[in-house]
Design a protein around this motif. Structure first.
Motif, PDB file in Angstrom:
ATOM      1  N   ARG A 277     -12.738 -18.380  -2.620  1.00  0.00           N
ATOM      2  CA  ARG A 277     -12.841 -17.007  -2.120  1.00  0.00           C
ATOM      3  C   ARG A 277     -11.460 -16.407  -1.890  1.00  0.00           C
ATOM      4  N   ARG A 278     -10.540 -17.217  -1.365  1.00  0.00           N
ATOM      5  CA  ARG A 278      -9.180 -16.729  -1.125  1.00  0.00           C
ATOM      6  C   ARG A 278      -8.492 -16.388  -2.450  1.00  0.00           C
ATOM      7  N   LEU A 279      -8.663 -17.251  -3.450  1.00  0.00           N
ATOM      8  CA  LEU A 279      -8.077 -16.979  -4.768  1.00  0.00           C
ATOM      9  C   LEU A 279      -8.687 -15.726  -5.388  1.00  0.00           C
ATOM     10  N   ASN A 280      -9.974 -15.517  -5.156  1.00  0.00           N
ATOM     11  CA  ASN A 280     -10.627 -14.311  -5.672  1.00  0.00           C
ATOM     12  C   ASN A 280     -10.009 -13.062  -5.065  1.00  0.00           C
ATOM     13  N   ARG A 281      -9.767 -13.081  -3.762  1.00  0.00           N
ATOM     14  CA  ARG A 281      -9.146 -11.927  -3.098  1.00  0.00           C
ATOM     15  C   ARG A 281      -7.719 -11.713  -3.596  1.00  0.00           C
ATOM     16  N   ILE A 282      -6.975 -12.812  -3.716  1.00  0.00           N
ATOM     17  CA  ILE A 282      -5.590 -12.702  -4.189  1.00  0.00           C
ATOM     18  C   ILE A 282      -5.573 -12.135  -5.608  1.00  0.00           C
ATOM     19  N   TRP A 283      -6.458 -12.616  -6.456  1.00  0.00           N
ATOM     20  CA  TRP A 283      -6.530 -12.135  -7.837  1.00  0.00           C
ATOM     21  C   TRP A 283      -6.872 -10.647  -7.876  1.00  0.00           C
ATOM     22  N   THR A 284      -7.774 -10.209  -7.003  1.00  0.00           N
ATOM     23  CA  THR A 284      -8.136  -8.789  -6.947  1.00  0.00           C
ATOM     24  C   THR A 284      -6.930  -7.933  -6.570  1.00  0.00           C
ATOM     25  N   VAL A 285      -6.167  -8.365  -5.581  1.00  0.00           N
ATOM     26  CA  VAL A 285      -4.985  -7.610  -5.154  1.00  0.00           C
ATOM     27  C   VAL A 285      -3.936  -7.585  -6.259  1.00  0.00           C
ATOM     28  N   ILE A 286      -3.720  -8.729  -6.913  1.00  0.00           N
ATOM     29  CA  ILE A 286      -2.737  -8.787  -8.001  1.00  0.00           C
ATOM     30  C   ILE A 286      -3.118  -7.828  -9.124  1.00  0.00           C
TER      31      ILE A 286
ATOM     32  N   VAL B 106      -2.525  -4.167  -7.992  1.00  0.00           N
ATOM     33  CA  VAL B 106      -1.092  -3.837  -7.993  1.00  0.00           C
ATOM     34  C   VAL B 106      -0.581  -3.707  -9.424  1.00  0.00           C
ATOM     35  N   ALA B 107      -1.006  -4.619 -10.303  1.00  0.00           N
ATOM     36  CA  ALA B 107      -0.579  -4.541 -11.708  1.00  0.00           C
ATOM     37  C   ALA B 107      -1.073  -3.246 -12.346  1.00  0.00           C
ATOM     38  N   GLY B 108      -2.288  -2.843 -12.014  1.00  0.00           N
ATOM     39  CA  GLY B 108      -2.811  -1.585 -12.540  1.00  0.00           C
ATOM     40  C   GLY B 108      -2.004  -0.388 -12.064  1.00  0.00           C
ATOM     41  N   LEU B 109      -1.655  -0.379 -10.780  1.00  0.00           N
ATOM     42  CA  LEU B 109      -0.844   0.722 -10.253  1.00  0.00           C
ATOM     43  C   LEU B 109       0.541   0.745 -10.893  1.00  0.00           C
ATOM     44  N   ILE B 110       1.142  -0.416 -11.047  1.00  0.00           N
ATOM     45  CA  ILE B 110       2.458  -0.473 -11.695  1.00  0.00           C
ATOM     46  C   ILE B 110       2.364   0.058 -13.122  1.00  0.00           C
TER      47      ILE B 110
END
Length: 109
Positions: free
Chosen positions: A39-48, A51-55
Motif C-alpha cells: 500500500r505504501r509503494l502504491n501511494r509513493i508510485w501515485t505521487v511520483i 509529479v512526473a506528469g506535472l513536470i
C-alpha cells in the motif's frame, strides 16, 4: 431481435434468483491483511506519477495551448458572467477534489 429476448430472459432469471451474501466485515479484514509495504509503494508510485506528469506539462509548454483553449471557451460566455467567475469556480472545484483525494489517501490504512 432474438438477442433482445435472450437478454430479457437472462436478466429476468438473475433478478428472480438473486442471492444476498452478507459481508460481515470480510472485505475490510482482507484489506487490513494486505502487506502495508504494498500500500505504501502504491501511494509513493501515485505521487511520483503525478509529479512526473506535472513536470512534463510544464516542460512541454502545454500551458500556452491550455490558456488559448480556455480563452476560446470563455469567448462564448454570456456577458453577464465574467471569465474570472468561471475560472474561480473551476479552481474551487479542482481544489476540493484534490483535498478530498488527499484526505482519502491520508485516512486509508
Amino acid at each position: 431481435m432474438n438477442d433482445i429476448n435472450d437478454d430479457l430472459l437472462v436478466r429476468k432469471f438473475f433478478e428472480d434468483n438473486r442471492i444476498s451474501v452478507t459481508d460481515d466485515g470480510f472485505s475490510q479484514r482482507v484489506m487490513q491483511r494486505l502487506p502495508r509495504r504494498a500500500r505504501r509503494l502504491n501511494r509513493i508510485w501515485t505521487v511520483i506519477c503525478a509529479v512526473a506528469g506535472l513536470i512534463f506539462v510544464f516542460t512541454a509548454d502545454w500551458l500556452t495551448p491550455l490558456k488559448a483553449c480556455i480563452a476560446g471557451l470563455t469567448a462564448h460566455i454570456p456577458v453577464s458572467h465574467t471569465p474570472l467567475t468561471y475560472i474561480l469556480i473551476m479552481t474551487a472545484v479542482m481544489t476540493l477534489a484534490a483535498f478530498f483525494t488527499g484526505c482519502k489517501l491520508a485516512n486509508d490504512p
